[in-house]
Design an enzyme around this catalytic site. Structure first.
Site, short mmCIF file in Angstrom:
data_model
loop_
_atom_site.label_atom_id
_atom_site.label_comp_id
_atom_site.label_asym_id
_atom_site.label_seq_id
_atom_site.Cartn_x
_atom_site.Cartn_y
_atom_site.Cartn_z
N HIS A 2 -33.66 -13.05 25.31
CA HIS A 2 -32.89 -13.22 24.07
C HIS A 2 -33.80 -13.60 22.90
O HIS A 2 -34.81 -14.30 23.09
CB HIS A 2 -31.80 -14.29 24.26
CG HIS A 2 -30.58 -13.77 24.96
ND1 HIS A 2 -29.72 -14.57 25.67
CD2 HIS A 2 -30.08 -12.50 25.05
CE1 HIS A 2 -28.73 -13.82 26.16
NE2 HIS A 2 -28.94 -12.57 25.80
N ASP B 30 -33.64 -15.72 20.48
CA ASP B 30 -33.94 -17.12 20.18
C ASP B 30 -34.91 -17.73 21.21
O ASP B 30 -35.16 -18.94 21.19
CB ASP B 30 -32.65 -17.96 20.06
CG ASP B 30 -31.77 -17.90 21.28
OD1 ASP B 30 -31.67 -16.83 21.91
OD2 ASP B 30 -31.15 -18.93 21.62
N HIS B 31 -35.47 -16.88 22.05
CA HIS B 31 -36.50 -17.33 23.02
C HIS B 31 -37.78 -16.51 22.91
O HIS B 31 -38.77 -16.84 23.56
CB HIS B 31 -35.94 -17.27 24.45
CG HIS B 31 -34.77 -18.19 24.63
ND1 HIS B 31 -34.86 -19.41 25.26
CD2 HIS B 31 -33.50 -18.09 24.18
CE1 HIS B 31 -33.68 -20.02 25.20
NE2 HIS B 31 -32.83 -19.24 24.56
ZN LIG Z 1 -29.96 -16.82 25.93
#
Ligand SMILES: [Zn+2]
Length: 238
Positions: free
Chosen positions: A57, A59-60
């Site tokens: 994802h 946000d990672h």
């Molecule tokens: Zn996630």
């Protein structure tokens, strides 16, 4: 092991997205804006040569190209830099650089070592210095998603619902940095209800991360002794 919580927030939060720095040389997840946060807090990104990713994802992973670019510009990639993550991590990093119109990656290709870690694999590579155990966790439809146990001490749930994987991580670590996005857990993220259960059942302390602002507020009101609520930048030692 020196641990710094670079980010403890969810995406829509005043805080940085969940990110942990271990001994200045290994970063766990690279969310949007995190290179700037490292610089603001006087960390030395040049020291990072291990990038450990829990899942794909944005946000990672969003700042991976910026971090690599920074290392490249500062000539710190003239040594091996490891990018460790689930299957597809190499392709993801290359795609991100392409989408961002960054064309430096081919120049440092021989120094970037991608390690696609398998579910339940224990990575013990002398160049990496840490023992890294990859535990599959449940994160909605996102597969694979991992939590990790580092050196049999530090647990990281990654983004996860309550599942067998997070129980294994908490049980086998001294302390776990655990997804507590929500007040009540769902199929993608844990909540205060899940963390309370884990802390009680395994007699362990947990550090809440990936918190929505409302969850942080609720945790601060509840003051549960075994669930630590910390600001971005908090450091501790194991
Ligand atoms: Zn996630």
């Amino acid at each position: 092991m020196n641990i710094t919580l670079i980010g403890t927030g969810a995406i829509y939060s005043k805080y940085n997205s969940a990110c942990t720095l271990i001994n200045d040389d290994m970063i766990v997840d690279v969310p949007n804006g995190i290179l700037k946060q490292l610089l603001r807090n006087n960390h030395i990104p040049e020291k990072i040569n291990k990038i450990l990713i829990t899942h794909m994802h944005g946000d990672h992973t969003a700042d991976i190209p910026f971090l690599l670019m920074y290392l490249y510009k500062n000539k710190k990639v003239e040594r091996n830099t490891y990018i460790i993550g689930p299957k597809g991590i190499e392709n993801k990093v290359k795609q991100l650089c392409k989408i961002y119109h960054y064309h430096f990656l081919d120049k440092i290709d021989s120094y970037i070592k991608y390690i696609e870690i398998k579910p339940n694999e224990i990575l013990e590579n002398p160049d990496i210095l840490y023992k890294i155990e990859a535990i599959p966790v449940l994160h909605g439809k996102e597969k694979p998603a991992y939590g990790y146990i580092i050196d049999n001490q530090l647990g990281l749930s990654g983004d996860s619902a309550f599942c067998e994987g997070v129980q294994t991580i908490v049980k086998n670590s001294e302390i776990t940095i655990a997804d507590c996005s929500r007040i009540y857990g769902d199929e993608s993220h844990m909540g205060i209800d899940n963390l309370s259960f884990l802390a009680k059942d395994y007699h362990k302390n947990l550090i809440a991360t990936h918190m929505k602002d409302e969850t942080r507020e609720e945790l601060e009101n509840l003051k549960i002794a075994s669930i630590l609520v910390k600001e971005d930048g908090y450091k501790f030692e194991l």
